[in-house]
Write an enzyme that holds these catalytic residues in place. Structure first.
Site, mmCIF file in Angstrom:
data_model
loop_
_atom_site.group_PDB
_atom_site.id
_atom_site.type_symbol
_atom_site.label_atom_id
_atom_site.label_comp_id
_atom_site.label_asym_id
_atom_site.label_seq_id
_atom_site.Cartn_x
_atom_site.Cartn_y
_atom_site.Cartn_z
ATOM 1 N N SER A 52 61.764 52.596 38.641
ATOM 2 C CA SER A 52 63.182 52.293 38.427
ATOM 3 C C SER A 52 63.734 53.147 37.281
ATOM 4 C CB SER A 52 63.346 50.792 38.159
ATOM 5 O OG SER A 52 64.709 50.413 38.214
ATOM 6 N N ASP A 214 64.678 50.411 44.813
ATOM 7 C CA ASP A 214 64.028 50.221 43.517
ATOM 8 C C ASP A 214 62.520 50.036 43.663
ATOM 9 O OD1 ASP A 214 63.127 48.811 40.993
ATOM 10 O OD2 ASP A 214 65.224 49.164 40.524
#
Length: 383
Positions: A52, A214
């Site tokens: 991320s 993500d």
């Protein structure tokens, strides 16, 4: 000439977790570690793994692995000068058109080319990454042996796999495990956009045949990429923060808002799996310690992995509410529509507040937390 080669320990690894704007905390920790080292020394982590927003910090470090202090200074400069408009569109016209476009996209026929739907449009982030991250330097640093490997983990919405895209020395092979795999590649902004695409908040990214989001979503083993890339000692900057309620919630008669539930889900995605993986690794280490040395060659590739975890000493949510009014009015109205105000209990705000004053406070928090543990960090990294 003094050799700046980074390898204090060639099996040292750095793992940076996700968390949107919370990743500014990681920069503070790295800044403190840079103070412990000679000015022109290379990065003390030949293996760098990120997920991320942590993937963005990891890749930036890898690009300047030959000089750790320079790498950290560049990261600091970017985070300390951030504005939400550099991460996602904030002007009313673009915010509303993105939402309306996403709504109307739901009525398109299946054969039409559809855009990924999300709450916010993070197109400015792509422009920022392509401006400040020089991906061509990664190969140079690997070739000059300042860096062994760097990985960026994303989640495939197409297959449900956790995919770690890695750039490394030729000696490192791909790996395939249940629901996770490592894929060698030349990293670029697409991989970072995919890894940092917070679910529902930012749009997914298509890389080859996969729609990616993500990296924390399907990442059941956050330490796996570092171990597969050869790590024997892993320094982890976590996000397991102390609970500091913004206000008394015990007597709140109202059910949780959508934003509050979304915040709880994000907290679980970004922190719970890491804690579980650390516990699993500690159990493996303990089991290996019980096996006689003459029998350890039959342990099917298992090895003892040392780890050091640095978590924040203060709650990010409590810090974020102080800077709520710094957000553009269009974003505040959008957040208020889903239940996020300056006194809401949702942690979603702390993920989206890419605002320089908030980021500076998180950087200072990370710096001070690392300084308080200087002796232990020096011992762990053999500095």
């Amino acid at each position: 000439m003094t050799n700046k080669r980074s390898y204090i320990n060639s099996n040292n690894a750095l793992v940076l977790t996700g968390g949107g704007a919370r990743a500014a905390y990681q920069v503070g920790v790295l800044s403190a570690i840079a103070k412990f080292m000679p000015r022109t020394h290379g990065v003390p982590f030949p293996i760098i793994c990120g997920t991320s927003a942590g993937a963005i910090n990891s890749t930036a470090l890898a690009c300047y692995a030959s000089c750790f202090q320079l790498a950290v200074k560049k990261l600091e400069w970017v985070w300390k000068n951030l504005d939400p408009c550099r991460i996602y569109h904030t002007d009313p016209m673009r915010v509303s058109s993105h939402l309306i476009g996403g709504f109307l996209g739901g009525f398109q026929a299946d054969y039409a080319n559809k855009n990924a739907r999300s709450l916010l449009n993070n197109a400015p982030l792509r422009q920022l990454l392509e401006t400040v991250v020089d991906f061509s330097r990664i190969d140079t640093n690997i070739r000059r042996r300042y860096l062994s490997a760097v990985s960026v983990t994303a989640s495939s919405y197409s297959s449900g796999d956790s995919i770690s895209f890695f750039q490394s020395e030729d000696s490192i092979s791909p790996w395939f495990r249940s629901k996770r795999r490592g894929e060698p590649t030349q990293l670029n902004s697409q991989h970072l956009m995919a890894s940092a695409a917070i679910p529902l908040v930012f749009p997914s990214e298509k890389v080859k045949r996969h729609h990616l989001g993500d990296g924390s979503v399907h990442q059941l083993s956050p330490l796996s990429p570092a171990i597969h890339l050869g790590a024997e000692k892993i320094f982890i900057v976590g996000v397991d923060q102390p609970k500091e309620p913004i206000h008394a919630l015990e007597n709140n008669p109202h059910p949780p808002t959508t934003a509050s539930i979304a915040g709880h889900l994000l907290d679980s995605i970004f922190s719970d799996t890491l804690q579980s993986d650390i516990e699993r690794m500690e159990r493996v280490n303990h089991t290996l310690s019980l096996i006689p040395d003459e029998n350890k060659k039959n342990t099917l590739g298992l090895k003892n992995i040392e780890s050091y975890v640095l978590n924040p000493s203060h709650n990010f949510n409590s810090i974020a509410v102080k800077y709520y009014d710094k957000l553009p009015i269009s974003i505040r109205l959008l957040l208020r529509s889903i239940g996020i105000s300056n006194d809401a209990e949702s942690s979603l705000l702390s993920y989206l507040l890419f605002e320089k004053n908030y980021c500076k406070e998180l950087i200072n928090l990370g710096f001070n937390d690392a300084l308080e543990q200087e002796t232990k960090i020096r011992q762990f990294l053999d500095i």
